[in-house]
Design a protein around this motif. Structure first.
Motif, PDB file in Angstrom:
ATOM      1  N   VAL A  65       0.832  -1.182  -0.098  1.00  0.00           N
ATOM      2  CA  VAL A  65      -0.042   0.065   0.091  1.00  0.00           C
ATOM      3  C   VAL A  65       0.931   1.234  -0.062  1.00  0.00           C
ATOM      4  O   VAL A  65       1.945   1.260   0.673  1.00  0.00           O
ATOM      5  N   HIS A  66       0.556   2.076  -0.924  1.00  0.00           N
ATOM      6  CA  HIS A  66       1.409   3.535  -1.006  1.00  0.00           C
ATOM      7  C   HIS A  66       0.386   4.696  -0.823  1.00  0.00           C
ATOM      8  O   HIS A  66      -0.506   4.422  -1.540  1.00  0.00           O
ATOM      9  N   THR A  67       0.453   5.460   0.101  1.00  0.00           N
ATOM     10  CA  THR A  67      -0.679   6.610   0.337  1.00  0.00           C
ATOM     11  C   THR A  67      -0.143   7.778  -0.535  1.00  0.00           C
ATOM     12  O   THR A  67       1.152   8.034  -0.643  1.00  0.00           O
ATOM     13  N   LEU A  68      -1.028   8.047  -1.404  1.00  0.00           N
ATOM     14  CA  LEU A  68      -0.720   9.246  -2.332  1.00  0.00           C
ATOM     15  C   LEU A  68      -0.320  10.484  -1.739  1.00  0.00           C
ATOM     16  O   LEU A  68      -1.145  10.931  -1.070  1.00  0.00           O
ATOM     17  N   PRO A  69       0.896  11.003  -1.726  1.00  0.00           N
ATOM     18  CA  PRO A  69       1.093  12.583  -1.257  1.00  0.00           C
ATOM     19  C   PRO A  69       0.485  13.538  -2.226  1.00  0.00           C
ATOM     20  O   PRO A  69      -0.007  13.359  -3.018  1.00  0.00           O
ATOM     21  N   GLY A  70       0.079  14.653  -1.248  1.00  0.00           N
ATOM     22  CA  GLY A  70      -0.742  15.635  -2.049  1.00  0.00           C
ATOM     23  C   GLY A  70      -0.030  16.349  -3.204  1.00  0.00           C
ATOM     24  O   GLY A  70       1.129  16.151  -3.167  1.00  0.00           O
ATOM     25  N   PRO A  71      -0.492  17.460  -3.598  1.00  0.00           N
ATOM     26  CA  PRO A  71       0.074  18.395  -4.850  1.00  0.00           C
ATOM     27  C   PRO A  71       1.132  18.966  -4.307  1.00  0.00           C
ATOM     28  O   PRO A  71       2.095  19.158  -5.012  1.00  0.00           O
ATOM     29  N   ASP A  72       1.238  19.223  -2.861  1.00  0.00           N
ATOM     30  CA  ASP A  72       2.436  20.003  -2.404  1.00  0.00           C
ATOM     31  C   ASP A  72       3.711  18.965  -1.897  1.00  0.00           C
ATOM     32  O   ASP A  72       4.714  19.551  -1.110  1.00  0.00           O
ATOM     33  N   ARG A  73       3.869  17.891  -2.366  1.00  0.00           N
ATOM     34  CA  ARG A  73       4.845  17.084  -1.881  1.00  0.00           C
ATOM     35  C   ARG A  73       5.836  17.622  -2.530  1.00  0.00           C
ATOM     36  O   ARG A  73       5.993  18.634  -3.352  1.00  0.00           O
ATOM     37  N   ALA A  74       7.114  17.264  -1.835  1.00  0.00           N
ATOM     38  CA  ALA A  74       8.561  17.611  -2.208  1.00  0.00           C
ATOM     39  C   ALA A  74       8.810  17.649  -3.747  1.00  0.00           C
ATOM     40  O   ALA A  74       8.704  16.595  -4.471  1.00  0.00           O
ATOM     41  N   PRO A  75       9.122  18.753  -4.453  1.00  0.00           N
ATOM     42  CA  PRO A  75       9.596  18.731  -5.802  1.00  0.00           C
ATOM     43  C   PRO A  75      10.564  17.653  -6.098  1.00  0.00           C
ATOM     44  O   PRO A  75      11.454  17.451  -5.416  1.00  0.00           O
ATOM     45  N   GLY A  76      10.128  16.813  -7.184  1.00  0.00           N
ATOM     46  CA  GLY A  76      11.253  15.750  -7.706  1.00  0.00           C
ATOM     47  C   GLY A  76      11.063  14.627  -7.164  1.00  0.00           C
ATOM     48  O   GLY A  76      11.751  13.676  -7.167  1.00  0.00           O
ATOM     49  N   THR A  77      10.114  14.421  -5.900  1.00  0.00           N
ATOM     50  CA  THR A  77       9.851  13.233  -5.255  1.00  0.00           C
ATOM     51  C   THR A  77       9.163  12.163  -6.255  1.00  0.00           C
ATOM     52  O   THR A  77       8.026  12.342  -6.829  1.00  0.00           O
ATOM     53  N   PRO A  78       9.701  10.964  -6.716  1.00  0.00           N
ATOM     54  CA  PRO A  78       9.264  10.260  -7.881  1.00  0.00           C
ATOM     55  C   PRO A  78       7.954   9.397  -7.259  1.00  0.00           C
ATOM     56  O   PRO A  78       8.193   9.096  -5.999  1.00  0.00           O
ATOM     57  N   LEU A  79       7.110   8.949  -7.844  1.00  0.00           N
ATOM     58  CA  LEU A  79       5.962   8.184  -7.387  1.00  0.00           C
ATOM     59  C   LEU A  79       6.087   6.881  -7.984  1.00  0.00           C
ATOM     60  O   LEU A  79       6.937   6.706  -8.907  1.00  0.00           O
ATOM     61  N   PRO A  80       5.610   5.846  -7.156  1.00  0.00           N
ATOM     62  CA  PRO A  80       5.851   4.445  -7.715  1.00  0.00           C
ATOM     63  C   PRO A  80       5.075   4.050  -9.068  1.00  0.00           C
ATOM     64  O   PRO A  80       4.308   4.864  -9.597  1.00  0.00           O
ATOM     65  N   GLU A  81       5.695   3.165  -9.608  1.00  0.00           N
ATOM     66  CA  GLU A  81       4.903   2.804 -11.063  1.00  0.00           C
ATOM     67  C   GLU A  81       3.606   2.321 -10.689  1.00  0.00           C
ATOM     68  O   GLU A  81       3.258   1.866  -9.509  1.00  0.00           O
ATOM     69  N   ALA A  82       2.556   2.899 -11.805  1.00  0.00           N
ATOM     70  CA  ALA A  82       1.150   2.730 -11.204  1.00  0.00           C
ATOM     71  C   ALA A  82       0.611   1.448 -10.961  1.00  0.00           C
ATOM     72  O   ALA A  82      -0.099   1.393  -9.975  1.00  0.00           O
ATOM     73  N   GLY A  83       1.155   0.398 -11.575  1.00  0.00           N
ATOM     74  CA  GLY A  83       0.666  -0.859 -11.391  1.00  0.00           C
ATOM     75  C   GLY A  83       1.434  -1.648 -10.334  1.00  0.00           C
ATOM     76  O   GLY A  83       1.188  -2.924  -9.993  1.00  0.00           O
ATOM     77  N   SER A  84       2.555  -0.982  -9.689  1.00  0.00           N
ATOM     78  CA  SER A  84       3.254  -1.716  -8.646  1.00  0.00           C
ATOM     79  C   SER A  84       2.697  -1.685  -7.354  1.00  0.00           C
ATOM     80  O   SER A  84       3.380  -2.417  -6.347  1.00  0.00           O
ATOM     81  N   VAL A  85       1.943  -0.931  -7.039  1.00  0.00           N
ATOM     82  CA  VAL A  85       1.424  -0.552  -5.456  1.00  0.00           C
ATOM     83  C   VAL A  85      -0.076  -0.507  -5.456  1.00  0.00           C
ATOM     84  O   VAL A  85      -0.698  -0.274  -6.647  1.00  0.00           O
ATOM     85  N   ALA A  86      -0.629  -0.839  -4.370  1.00  0.00           N
ATOM     86  CA  ALA A  86      -2.076  -0.290  -4.095  1.00  0.00           C
ATOM     87  C   ALA A  86      -2.181   0.974  -3.623  1.00  0.00           C
ATOM     88  O   ALA A  86      -1.658   1.500  -2.623  1.00  0.00           O
ATOM     89  N   TRP A  87      -2.534   1.917  -4.273  1.00  0.00           N
ATOM     90  CA  TRP A  87      -2.834   3.291  -4.269  1.00  0.00           C
ATOM     91  C   TRP A  87      -3.954   3.701  -2.931  1.00  0.00           C
ATOM     92  O   TRP A  87      -5.017   3.165  -3.075  1.00  0.00           O
ATOM     93  N   ARG A  88      -3.411   4.591  -1.897  1.00  0.00           N
ATOM     94  CA  ARG A  88      -4.373   4.869  -0.881  1.00  0.00           C
ATOM     95  C   ARG A  88      -4.479   6.297  -1.002  1.00  0.00           C
ATOM     96  O   ARG A  88      -3.534   6.999  -1.141  1.00  0.00           O
ATOM     97  N   LEU A  89      -5.715   6.655  -0.949  1.00  0.00           N
ATOM     98  CA  LEU A  89      -6.170   8.261  -0.988  1.00  0.00           C
ATOM     99  C   LEU A  89      -6.695   8.570   0.333  1.00  0.00           C
ATOM    100  O   LEU A  89      -7.651   7.995   0.843  1.00  0.00           O
ATOM    101  N   GLU A  90      -6.186   9.773   1.027  1.00  0.00           N
ATOM    102  CA  GLU A  90      -6.933  10.039   2.289  1.00  0.00           C
ATOM    103  C   GLU A  90      -6.568  11.688   2.206  1.00  0.00           C
ATOM    104  O   GLU A  90      -5.445  12.226   1.861  1.00  0.00           O
TER     105      GLU A  90
END
Length: 323
Positions: A15-40
């Motif tokens: 499980v990977h919780t999606l950071p908000g739009p203000d996440r640190a610049p340049g912080t990479p996200l996991p490949e879309a199909g490699s995690v279970a996305w969690r939104l809060e």
């Protein structure tokens, strides 16, 4: 709440919780199909769920998303889940790879299970025809004038796992499950709960599930967290569905000696690989008889220490998850 946690993995993915739009610049996200996305959205400042959802569909390749969890979706005041359902259904065509959904991945520190303002989840089931796993957490009690947790009978060819975690599951929902056509369903878990929080399911409402005819592929059945656990155990003891099961759970409820006696005198259970009876009120002699009959070389019987109760002291049995 007990027996409730945030899962570290879902549908076999971390499980990977999606950071908000203000996440640190340049912080990479996991490949879309490699995690279970969690939104809060509850803990992300002024970010409400609508903008968070838009950020998700704009930032992540949703065509490759395989699993999705919806965490706290409100800000200061608890809100109905209905707008989240509308967003999911409205964007269903953008998730062709989605196979697993967890609606209301919320723990007690965020909101008690019976305070979650759920709604009819039928549109979600109907919108995602390739869905294989659905978990819904929340109660059937109507908190306000908004509709409470609900489901209408559906036909879904792909759903393999269906789980409702609740402090009170309404009988209408249980009957709707029994009236649904789910030919691929292998796992069904229902936390039935207590009447105080809308759990008015009786044994008669479970009849289609216990008949064995409703879901021919079913291999796991959980009828759990019930204040009528003895009655359920008695019904299960002679239920045709048991013969096709590999695992059975009657845990988290008020199971006592009456229910244990019914299981011992009913149909054989030695074909099961697992029988989960944790959180119970059985006496030591009945526990020993169950262990002697079923385990340890035959069936993995999960029985923890007995919960304390004493009717003479006006201490009642209680389910594991109520409020």
């Amino acid at each position: 709440m007990t027996d409730i946690d945030h899962p570290e993995s879902f549908h076999g993915l971390p499980v990977h919780t999606l950071p908000g739009p203000d996440r640190a610049p340049g912080t990479p996200l996991p490949e879309a199909g490699s995690v279970a996305w969690r939104l809060e959205s509850a803990w992300q400042g002024d970010l409400t769920f609508g903008p968070l959802w838009q950020h998700f569909v704009d930032t992540v390749d949703t065509t490759r998303v395989r699993a999705l969890l919806i965490g706290p979706w409100w800000q200061e005041e608890y809100e109905s889940f209905a707008p989240v359902v509308d967003l999911l259904v409205g964007h269903a065509d953008r998730f062709p790879s989605l196979r697993a959904l967890f609606l209301a991945d919320v723990v007690s520190e965020e909101c008690e299970v019976s305070w979650l303002e759920m709604c009819d989840v039928t549109p979600v089931v109907e919108a995602f025809g390739q869905l294989e796993e659905l978990t819904v957490r929340g109660c059937g009690e109507q908190i306000s004038d908004r509709p409470s947790l609900g489901l209408r009978p559906v036909r879904h060819k792909s759903l393999k796992s269906l789980r409702f975690e609740s402090g009170g599951l309404p009988s209408e929902l249980v009957r709707a499950i029994g009236a649904s056509e789910l030919p691929a369903l292998e796992r069904l878990d229902l936390w039935l709960g207590v009447t105080e929080y809308g759990g008015d399911t009786g044994v008669e409402d479970l009849a289609p599930l216990l008949s064995g005819a409703a879901f021919p592929a079913l291999r796991h059945l959980g009828l759990r967290n019930s204040e009528i656990q003895d009655e359920i155990a008695a019904a299960v003891a002679s239920a045709p569905v048991v013969a096709q099961l590999e695992t059975l759970s009657l845990s988290m409820g008020t199971l006592g000696d009456e229910g244990a006696e019914a299981l011992l005198s009913g149909q054989p259970l030695t074909h099961l690989t697992s029988l989960d009876l944790h959180h119970h009120y059985m006496s030591d002699p009945l526990v020993d008889r169950l262990r002697d009959l079923l385990g340890p070389d035959r069936v993995n019987v999960e029985i923890d220490e007995v919960e304390y109760w004493d009717p003479e002291e006006d201490i009642d049995r209680y389910v594991a998850v109520g409020e």
